[in-house]
Scaffold this motif. Sequence first.
Motif, PDB file in Angstrom:
ATOM      1  N   PRO A 139     -23.668  -9.069  12.603  1.00 49.99           N
ATOM      2  CA  PRO A 139     -23.253  -7.421  13.119  1.00 49.99           C
ATOM      3  C   PRO A 139     -22.883  -6.557  12.319  1.00 49.99           C
ATOM      4  O   PRO A 139     -22.453  -5.366  13.284  1.00 49.99           O
ATOM      5  N   TYR A 140     -23.546  -6.377  11.071  1.00 52.40           N
ATOM      6  CA  TYR A 140     -23.297  -6.277  10.057  1.00 52.40           C
ATOM      7  C   TYR A 140     -24.840  -5.412   9.386  1.00 52.40           C
ATOM      8  O   TYR A 140     -24.971  -4.166   8.883  1.00 52.40           O
ATOM      9  N   LEU A 141     -26.149  -5.343  10.008  1.00 52.94           N
ATOM     10  CA  LEU A 141     -27.458  -5.693   9.760  1.00 52.94           C
ATOM     11  C   LEU A 141     -27.277  -4.900  11.388  1.00 52.94           C
ATOM     12  O   LEU A 141     -27.266  -4.295  12.205  1.00 52.94           O
ATOM     13  N   ASP A 142     -28.468  -3.573  10.932  1.00 52.51           N
ATOM     14  CA  ASP A 142     -29.254  -2.129  11.768  1.00 52.51           C
ATOM     15  C   ASP A 142     -28.088  -2.075  12.743  1.00 52.51           C
ATOM     16  O   ASP A 142     -26.663  -1.456  11.681  1.00 52.51           O
ATOM     17  N   ASP A 143     -27.933  -1.935  13.829  1.00 52.61           N
ATOM     18  CA  ASP A 143     -27.240  -1.154  15.046  1.00 52.61           C
ATOM     19  C   ASP A 143     -26.245  -2.816  15.574  1.00 52.61           C
ATOM     20  O   ASP A 143     -26.194  -1.911  16.783  1.00 52.61           O
ATOM     21  N   LEU A 160     -30.174  -2.955   6.219  1.00 48.68           N
ATOM     22  CA  LEU A 160     -31.097  -2.133   7.074  1.00 48.68           C
ATOM     23  C   LEU A 160     -32.397  -2.336   6.913  1.00 48.68           C
ATOM     24  O   LEU A 160     -32.606  -2.688   5.986  1.00 48.68           O
ATOM     25  N   SER A 161     -33.163  -2.516   7.766  1.00 47.78           N
ATOM     26  CA  SER A 161     -34.975  -2.373   8.818  1.00 47.78           C
ATOM     27  C   SER A 161     -35.333  -1.170   9.084  1.00 47.78           C
ATOM     28  O   SER A 161     -36.578  -1.406   8.668  1.00 47.78           O
ATOM     29  N   ASP A 162     -34.791  -0.092   7.841  1.00 50.38           N
ATOM     30  CA  ASP A 162     -35.608   1.432   8.224  1.00 50.38           C
ATOM     31  C   ASP A 162     -36.830   1.157   7.424  1.00 50.38           C
ATOM     32  O   ASP A 162     -36.711   0.857   6.178  1.00 50.38           O
ATOM     33  N   ASP A 166     -31.156   9.812   6.686  1.00 52.65           N
ATOM     34  CA  ASP A 166     -31.073  10.166   9.377  1.00 52.65           C
ATOM     35  C   ASP A 166     -31.932   8.973   9.620  1.00 52.65           C
ATOM     36  O   ASP A 166     -31.973   9.241  10.708  1.00 52.65           O
ATOM     37  N   SER A 167     -32.734   7.756   9.104  1.00 55.73           N
ATOM     38  CA  SER A 167     -32.851   7.272   9.551  1.00 55.73           C
ATOM     39  C   SER A 167     -32.432   5.940  10.594  1.00 55.73           C
ATOM     40  O   SER A 167     -30.884   6.373  10.130  1.00 55.73           O
ATOM     41  N   PRO A 168     -32.322   5.593  11.763  1.00 54.65           N
ATOM     42  CA  PRO A 168     -31.246   5.030  12.441  1.00 54.65           C
ATOM     43  C   PRO A 168     -30.558   3.929  11.590  1.00 54.65           C
ATOM     44  O   PRO A 168     -29.609   4.144  12.120  1.00 54.65           O
ATOM     45  N   GLY A 169     -30.772   3.329  10.781  1.00 55.13           N
ATOM     46  CA  GLY A 169     -29.725   2.207  10.630  1.00 55.13           C
ATOM     47  C   GLY A 169     -28.686   3.253   9.375  1.00 55.13           C
ATOM     48  O   GLY A 169     -28.012   2.603   9.273  1.00 55.13           O
ATOM     49  N   MET A 170     -28.900   3.863   8.807  1.00 54.23           N
ATOM     50  CA  MET A 170     -28.890   4.930   8.362  1.00 54.23           C
ATOM     51  C   MET A 170     -27.934   5.683   8.822  1.00 54.23           C
ATOM     52  O   MET A 170     -26.463   6.095   8.274  1.00 54.23           O
ATOM     53  N   ALA A 171     -28.064   6.469   9.960  1.00 52.05           N
ATOM     54  CA  ALA A 171     -27.412   7.162  10.627  1.00 52.05           C
ATOM     55  C   ALA A 171     -26.003   5.888  11.455  1.00 52.05           C
ATOM     56  O   ALA A 171     -24.781   6.456  12.193  1.00 52.05           O
ATOM     57  N   HIS A 172     -26.829   5.240  11.462  1.00 50.37           N
ATOM     58  CA  HIS A 172     -25.932   4.172  12.419  1.00 50.37           C
ATOM     59  C   HIS A 172     -24.403   3.842  11.154  1.00 50.37           C
ATOM     60  O   HIS A 172     -23.084   3.950  12.106  1.00 50.37           O
ATOM     61  N   TRP A 228      -9.180   7.155  -2.166  1.00 50.43           N
ATOM     62  CA  TRP A 228      -9.589   7.029  -1.056  1.00 50.43           C
ATOM     63  C   TRP A 228     -10.595   7.354  -1.374  1.00 50.43           C
ATOM     64  O   TRP A 228     -11.995   7.673  -1.720  1.00 50.43           O
ATOM     65  N   GLN A 229     -11.070   6.142  -1.700  1.00 49.85           N
ATOM     66  CA  GLN A 229     -10.892   4.318  -1.216  1.00 49.85           C
ATOM     67  C   GLN A 229     -11.078   3.322  -2.411  1.00 49.85           C
ATOM     68  O   GLN A 229     -13.128   3.114  -2.359  1.00 49.85           O
ATOM     69  N   LEU A 230     -11.332   2.154  -3.230  1.00 45.29           N
ATOM     70  CA  LEU A 230     -11.018   1.057  -4.028  1.00 45.29           C
ATOM     71  C   LEU A 230     -12.655   0.357  -2.945  1.00 45.29           C
ATOM     72  O   LEU A 230     -13.950   0.719  -3.513  1.00 45.29           O
ATOM     73  N   ASN A 231     -12.225  -0.535  -2.002  1.00 48.50           N
ATOM     74  CA  ASN A 231     -13.673  -0.635  -0.809  1.00 48.50           C
ATOM     75  C   ASN A 231     -13.961  -0.770   0.214  1.00 48.50           C
ATOM     76  O   ASN A 231     -12.940   0.105   1.021  1.00 48.50           O
ATOM     77  N   ASP A 232     -14.751  -1.315   1.337  1.00 45.61           N
ATOM     78  CA  ASP A 232     -15.504  -1.447   2.088  1.00 45.61           C
ATOM     79  C   ASP A 232     -15.573  -2.797   2.768  1.00 45.61           C
ATOM     80  O   ASP A 232     -15.108  -3.897   2.454  1.00 45.61           O
ATOM     81  N   CYS A 233     -15.021  -2.726   3.768  1.00 44.77           N
ATOM     82  CA  CYS A 233     -15.019  -4.214   5.339  1.00 44.77           C
ATOM     83  C   CYS A 233     -16.025  -4.418   5.502  1.00 44.77           C
ATOM     84  O   CYS A 233     -16.233  -5.323   6.274  1.00 44.77           O
ATOM     85  N   TRP A 234     -17.512  -3.407   5.451  1.00 43.00           N
ATOM     86  CA  TRP A 234     -19.364  -3.729   5.615  1.00 43.00           C
ATOM     87  C   TRP A 234     -19.513  -2.612   5.375  1.00 43.00           C
ATOM     88  O   TRP A 234     -19.198  -1.441   4.228  1.00 43.00           O
ATOM     89  N   PRO A 235     -20.764  -3.082   5.354  1.00 45.59           N
ATOM     90  CA  PRO A 235     -22.315  -1.947   3.999  1.00 45.59           C
ATOM     91  C   PRO A 235     -21.874  -1.005   4.786  1.00 45.59           C
ATOM     92  O   PRO A 235     -22.366  -0.542   6.547  1.00 45.59           O
ATOM     93  N   VAL A 236     -21.294  -0.164   4.181  1.00 42.57           N
ATOM     94  CA  VAL A 236     -21.263   1.758   5.077  1.00 42.57           C
ATOM     95  C   VAL A 236     -21.418   2.846   4.377  1.00 42.57           C
ATOM     96  O   VAL A 236     -21.255   2.588   3.226  1.00 42.57           O
ATOM     97  N   THR A 237     -21.666   4.024   4.597  1.00 39.96           N
ATOM     98  CA  THR A 237     -21.891   4.915   4.140  1.00 39.96           C
ATOM     99  C   THR A 237     -19.711   5.737   4.133  1.00 39.96           C
ATOM    100  O   THR A 237     -19.727   6.024   5.106  1.00 39.96           O
ATOM    101  N   SER A 238     -19.281   5.457   2.765  1.00 42.86           N
ATOM    102  CA  SER A 238     -17.987   5.762   2.684  1.00 42.86           C
ATOM    103  C   SER A 238     -18.349   6.442   1.435  1.00 42.86           C
ATOM    104  O   SER A 238     -18.456   6.502   0.697  1.00 42.86           O
ATOM    105  N   TRP A 239     -16.388   6.487   1.640  1.00 42.69           N
ATOM    106  CA  TRP A 239     -15.226   6.886   0.120  1.00 42.69           C
ATOM    107  C   TRP A 239     -15.389   5.766  -0.447  1.00 42.69           C
ATOM    108  O   TRP A 239     -14.902   6.046  -1.322  1.00 42.69           O
ATOM    109  N   SER A 240     -16.140   4.217  -0.544  1.00 42.56           N
ATOM    110  CA  SER A 240     -15.456   3.317  -1.393  1.00 42.56           C
ATOM    111  C   SER A 240     -16.081   3.493  -3.124  1.00 42.56           C
ATOM    112  O   SER A 240     -17.047   4.279  -3.094  1.00 42.56           O
ATOM    113  N   ALA A 241     -15.382   3.387  -4.273  1.00 42.00           N
ATOM    114  CA  ALA A 241     -16.050   2.744  -5.045  1.00 42.00           C
ATOM    115  C   ALA A 241     -16.896   1.632  -5.669  1.00 42.00           C
ATOM    116  O   ALA A 241     -17.607   1.620  -6.012  1.00 42.00           O
ATOM    117  N   VAL A 242     -16.506   0.762  -5.007  1.00 42.50           N
ATOM    118  CA  VAL A 242     -16.729  -0.547  -4.056  1.00 42.50           C
ATOM    119  C   VAL A 242     -17.383  -0.582  -3.273  1.00 42.50           C
ATOM    120  O   VAL A 242     -16.772  -0.890  -2.134  1.00 42.50           O
TER     121      VAL A 242
END
Length: 814
Positions: A50-54, A527-529, A535-541, A601-615
Amino acid sequence: MSRQALYDGWTLRAAPGPQVPAEIAGQAVAATVPGCVHTDLLDAGLIPDPYLDDNEVALAWIGRTDWHYRTSFRRPTGHHDRVDLVCAGLDTVATLTVNGVEVGRTENMHRGYRFDVRSVLRDGDNELAITFDSAYRYAEAQQERLGDRPNAYPEPFHFIRKMACNFGWDWGPTLVTAGIWQDISLHAWSTARLATVRPLVTMDGRDGQVELHVEVERAANVPLTVRADVAGASADVVIPAGQRTAVLTLTVREPALWWPRGYGEQMRHPIEVTLHGPDGDALDAWSHRIGFRSVRLDTTADEHGTPFALSVNDVPVFVRGVNWIPDDVFPTRITRDRLAERFDQAIAANVNMLRVWGGGRYESADFYDLADERGLLVQQDFLFACAAYPEEEPFGSEVAAEAAEQVTRLAPYPSLVLWTGNNENIWGWHDWDWQQDLAGRTWGRGYYLDVLPRIVGELDPTRPYWPGSPWSGSEAIHPNDPAHGTTHIWDVWNTDDYTRYREYVPRFVAEFGYQAPPAYATLRRTLSDEPLAHDSPGMAHHQKAADGDAKLQRGLDAHLPAPADFDDWHYLTQLNQARAIQLGVEHFRSHRGVCAGTIVWQLNDCWPVTSWSAVDGDGRRKPLWYALRHAYADRLLTVQPRDGGLALVAVNETAEAWTAPTAVTRFTLTGEPRAKTSVDLDVPAYSSVVLALPADLARPDEGRRELLVAEAGATAQRALWFFAEDRDVDWPAAAWDATVEPFDGGQRVRVTAGTVLRDLTLFPDRLDPSASVDKALVTLLPGESTTFIVQADELLDEAALTARPVLRCVNDVG
């Protein structure tokens, strides 16, 4: 007494429904316990990752399906007054049967349950079945019954006592889980057992006090004895027949103290508690490690408003914190080793506090034990986030039971120093247009200002409680007033440039953040983009924030040259995230004495994502991590705008005075000095000094071609100030000489600047996903050198290591 784990032989089956894929319908799948439906289906090869692509989108049916777990077990041998089925955590709405007889129901992921099953057991094999109803169906039914309440996302997470971020967040996927997510076992016992043990640890001068509260559950009405030992002190008490509670007081003379990291050792002391029957036989035992320390939160009004200042062992602690979210959507994948890695990343970035955010979970015993061990302070939110929560039944009773259980469970851990009632809900009630929609319906106020403070006050008065994050300390003052209590600063990310941080002089910043994409290797795994684009599909998702890319672009436009391609965009957005947070942290720290802490906000992420995390979600450090390490250093040198000019600010968070000869020089970009001053830095322990800089230093001759460099002492701690934004600077084309030298365990990449090199950063993960580097964001003047230490499973190509897009700086963009 015996305990029998029930981990083996489980199968999982989807209840019939049109949403269930044909290849899964009716199929019995081997289930790992503890675990969850998603991970079992993934292990069986029945769903994609569930973490890959969409792929997340195609798996939405899982959360709208009922699931049946089943196993068999043997009855415990011997005679016992009671045999209990003990469930440490069920996710979430469950019906349990043993041999076809219903023995219990649950509606709360955040509680444990115990069911007496002795009367339904039989010799030989016994069958245990657990049906998990769809969390969506339950939550939506409660929503319909009680009337809707506003929240931040179009999901019903506030109508079920479940990890809210399972329902998606602006950094998380919508993966609504179900399953036996914590330990499950049979507990056979007679006469009595220890139901709860709650040590309240305080200091009386230099002596430690343990007020030990014990509650027993009985199967026989006989006298019982409780004994306790800690650090050479002992006590015992008789619980008369018919009574269930006792309090033992133990005094430990001058114990070695537990301190936060950077302030002293993390000394912990084993405490042993035993329960004995009338004949003296041991019936049950409990053990833990505790730390002797005091905690105080100063909120006494002063000339600046209402402080929020934490002291441990009567020593004020400037909080250098990070917000913590669940490290994986699927909790059983979060091992102790993984937590230790994440904690070590935090410590290496000079962090001293983790705030456990209220939309996740009460963390595992490993989490708090590692925090104790490493001296990381913990602020624990109760689990309410970004929504108006109903207070009607069953939620009122569930919340009270959940809070009592968790306050009791976490009482022994010295690292836990603050309970917080919620995340942003009081603020939401004030500012997010909730009041008209609520039309007088409950929204959680009774939890935050009555139920939770009463439970903390009764069960653990040794720790402070704060009703919300943010919270001003009074309903008469706006909850997000920066001059009072804690504040969240989100206008920077949402609407304003990050230089706006300098307009705040807050008492304590509990949230502020800026986004960037994850590491390149993380993107390529996820991502397989083809090709990758912002703004490619996986990046956007994998960009979950509202208008996230537009906000990233706004930040780039304000500060940096225009990216020519995705490689530029990736580097510059990561750089801008690092710049934003470094500017904010250094500004807030420069106002030490008014501001008492920051929690990024924030140290970590729960999956691979564009976010505010440092790790990022694969555990890779983003450039922000390196900026945070610098901005959170024990000794910080920073140049700050003050009173129409510039000032050199030195902040010392150590127990020793910081003295150092310091030079401040205005250079041209070609390295020619234009003006210089020298000062003898003398910063007392745990304090800061502000030194106004002469006008000839603060006013450049040519702002587009000059910078300030401040250097302190033999360690060459350096602070920089540029007079123009990078997009407006007359950068020379980047030139450098680079050499690569292998060593046992990696390669040394030495770069010597031929021109100024702004925020030179090496990205070795572009060549090998296993690769990491020891530093980033290094600015060099012509002739200066730096050495990067690269570690990877194999030696990397030397030419590629020293060329674009692996080795980057601002003035090679375009």
